[in-house]
Write an enzyme that holds these catalytic residues in place. Sequence first.
Site, PDB file in Angstrom:
ATOM      1  N   CYS A   1       9.027  -5.077  39.993  1.00 40.51           N
ATOM      2  CA  CYS A   1       7.701  -4.479  39.800  1.00 40.51           C
ATOM      3  C   CYS A   1       7.157  -4.820  38.406  1.00 40.51           C
ATOM      4  O   CYS A   1       6.734  -5.948  38.186  1.00 40.51           O
ATOM      5  CB  CYS A   1       7.746  -2.976  40.080  1.00 40.51           C
ATOM      6  SG  CYS A   1       6.132  -2.357  40.561  1.00 40.51           S
TER       7      CYS A   1
ATOM      8  N   HIS B   1      10.272  -2.424  45.173  1.00 41.33           N
ATOM      9  CA  HIS B   1      11.471  -1.800  44.586  1.00 41.33           C
ATOM     10  C   HIS B   1      12.643  -1.908  45.564  1.00 41.33           C
ATOM     11  O   HIS B   1      12.894  -0.969  46.339  1.00 41.33           O
ATOM     12  CB  HIS B   1      11.191  -0.328  44.280  1.00 41.33           C
ATOM     13  CG  HIS B   1      10.273  -0.135  43.123  1.00 41.33           C
ATOM     14  ND1 HIS B   1      10.712  -0.058  41.824  1.00 41.33           N
ATOM     15  CD2 HIS B   1       8.928  -0.047  43.072  1.00 41.33           C
ATOM     16  CE1 HIS B   1       9.681   0.088  41.019  1.00 41.33           C
ATOM     17  NE2 HIS B   1       8.577   0.098  41.753  1.00 41.33           N
TER      18      HIS B   1
ATOM     19  N   GLU C   1      15.684  -1.560  45.028  1.00 38.29           N
ATOM     20  CA  GLU C   1      16.753  -0.591  44.738  1.00 38.29           C
ATOM     21  C   GLU C   1      16.665   0.646  45.632  1.00 38.29           C
ATOM     22  O   GLU C   1      17.670   1.305  45.884  1.00 38.29           O
ATOM     23  CB  GLU C   1      16.739  -0.193  43.251  1.00 38.29           C
ATOM     24  CG  GLU C   1      15.572   0.677  42.782  1.00 38.29           C
ATOM     25  CD  GLU C   1      14.324  -0.103  42.375  1.00 38.29           C
ATOM     26  OE1 GLU C   1      14.151  -1.249  42.834  1.00 38.29           O
ATOM     27  OE2 GLU C   1      13.503   0.448  41.613  1.00 38.29           O
TER      28      GLU C   1
HETATM   29  N1  GLN Z   1       2.610  -0.412  35.934  1.00 43.72           N
HETATM   30  C1  GLN Z   1       2.674  -1.422  36.931  1.00 43.72           C
HETATM   31  C2  GLN Z   1       1.685  -1.196  38.059  1.00 43.72           C
HETATM   32  O1  GLN Z   1       1.145  -0.137  38.224  1.00 43.72           O
HETATM   33  C3  GLN Z   1       4.081  -1.542  37.483  1.00 43.72           C
HETATM   34  C4  GLN Z   1       4.499  -0.353  38.306  1.00 43.72           C
HETATM   35  C5  GLN Z   1       5.986  -0.296  38.555  1.00 43.72           C
HETATM   36  O2  GLN Z   1       6.761  -0.982  37.903  1.00 43.72           O
HETATM   37  N2  GLN Z   1       6.406   0.548  39.469  1.00 43.72           N
HETATM   38  O3  GLN Z   1       1.430  -2.087  38.824  1.00 43.72           O
END
Ligand code: GLN
Length: 565
Positions: A406, A532, A534
């Site tokens: 992310c 994600h 994980e």
């Molecule tokens: N801040 C970034 C976004 O909103 C990444 C979000 C995250 O890593 N979950 O896209």
Amino acid sequence: MILLAGAYRFPYAVSALKSGHGRLELRKFIFVTGGVLSGLGKGVIAASIGLLFKLRGYRVTLQKIDPYLNIDAGTMNPFEHGEVFVTCDGKETDLDIGRYERFLDEELSAVNYITTGQVYWNVIRQERAGAFLGKTVQVIPHITDEIKRLIQLPLTQNKAEIGVIEVGGTVGDIEVLPFLEALRQLKDELPREDTFFVHLTLLPHLASTDEIKTKPTQHSVKELRAIGIQPDMIVARCDRSLADSIKDKIALFCDVPQQNVIEDLDLPSIYDVPLTMKDQGLDRRIAEELGLPQQEAEVDRWQALTKRLQEPSQRVRIGIVGKYVQLRDSYMSINEAFLHAGIALDVGVDLEWISAEAIFHEGPKAQLSGLDGLLIPGGFGDRGIEGKVRAVGYVRKKGIPFFGICLGLQCAVIEYAREHLSLPKANSSEFDPATPHPVIDLLAGQTTVTEKGGTMRLGAYEAVLREDSKSYSCYGVQRIYERHRHRYEFNPRYRQQFENGGARIAATSPDDQLVEIIEVVEHPWFVGVQFHPEFKSHFLSPHPLFCGFIKACLKRRSSSPSASS
Ligand code: GLN
């Protein structure tokens, strides 16, 4: 050996599911409350009970009650509350839901998580709609009725036979009262053998007199009784084994049979807990009192995997550059995903938590040399971003395996654009709204969003993998479903430039509009994912990308032993 997701399944007692009228025949509730202090590990106990009944062949579901006014965990600070876990249907929940999924090897959903805020929200919306016209709307019965409805929902929705419900907070807290009152009512409404109450407490040891003290446990049971709930079992957290005399005393003062006093010792791994609970007869006692037939929970496979934790044949050192390096709970699912993949590959994974700010100030070499791989996890806000970008540059140029999740992917895109594609001012518009090159930009649809709660791109979405990618060779399938939690994404305007410049768009949304995975072609293992992974790693079924990453780290370690020294 790699265990394939979902490959480990148990025969459910399907025949017991429905009677001729389609009514659920078997429907048992096991409630887990906590006393004395918070943080005793109620989530692990609830998950262990759920697992043991699943391993006995039942369909089980787990639910967490969080007595906060927040509607969900999405707006809470991970520094205080630990990671925000996202369900496949996009609810932002407490990390205990992640724990349940990792134990059960199943995906749970929004109904498995309740907060006070959500209960009141539902009731108040009904009041505005006129559902209670002429009535005074009160905690009892309106709030408690809604709690009872929400507690029964996961059993109906998941066709579960056994629901394990963990009540967050500590008995005696004002916030917990309506929930306990609802449980009391439910207990009285249901047949006696359909509910079971487990109460987790702490038994402190007084060093000066070398005594284990039971008084705090007695007091918390007294609190519970004052509400009308008599616990059926006491699970006591303690730092040493309990003599029979202590168990007798707890049994006498708390009015439970002596066999229903279970010790909960500190163990090397949380995955050992279900085994020690089983050894003490926890599931046998619960089954007896719920009138369930006796059968053994089949723990052999689970046990075999926990043994591997003790002496892995190889080790790797992986750095994690994050914002909350002191508080591992903020990245709980990542920790666990490494553990699961490590067990499957028989590798001990040593994680080193590195502050992004330290990299920025001291340079990446001082912090990162000697690592076999680097992971940058998700995050929000601009603190530490430049340190993370420098960390990516270091491992990209050195050929050290890199896994970006992310925000980690977004930092990798920024670094690649600046250093490799000659766009020195490239940035994410989250960190620099005036950047001339917003290589990471707001998702379409986010531009008009003003409310913060539950408004990100959340939950599982399908992505399609390119067959010539590293990611495909990990997954072995072309279509994947992974969970998201973000507002920003790779800006498709730069797609061609990235592809021409040596990056591989390894996965996109099925309509090819959103970039889901980016890899660097000329690199041993450089994979950034917008989702994600994980959140989908379980003890019995590790995530393919974590396995692929660890394998790449092992390869790096064996090809350059000096790098690891
Ligand atoms: N801040 C970034 C976004 O909103 C990444 C979000 C995250 O890593 N979950 O896209």
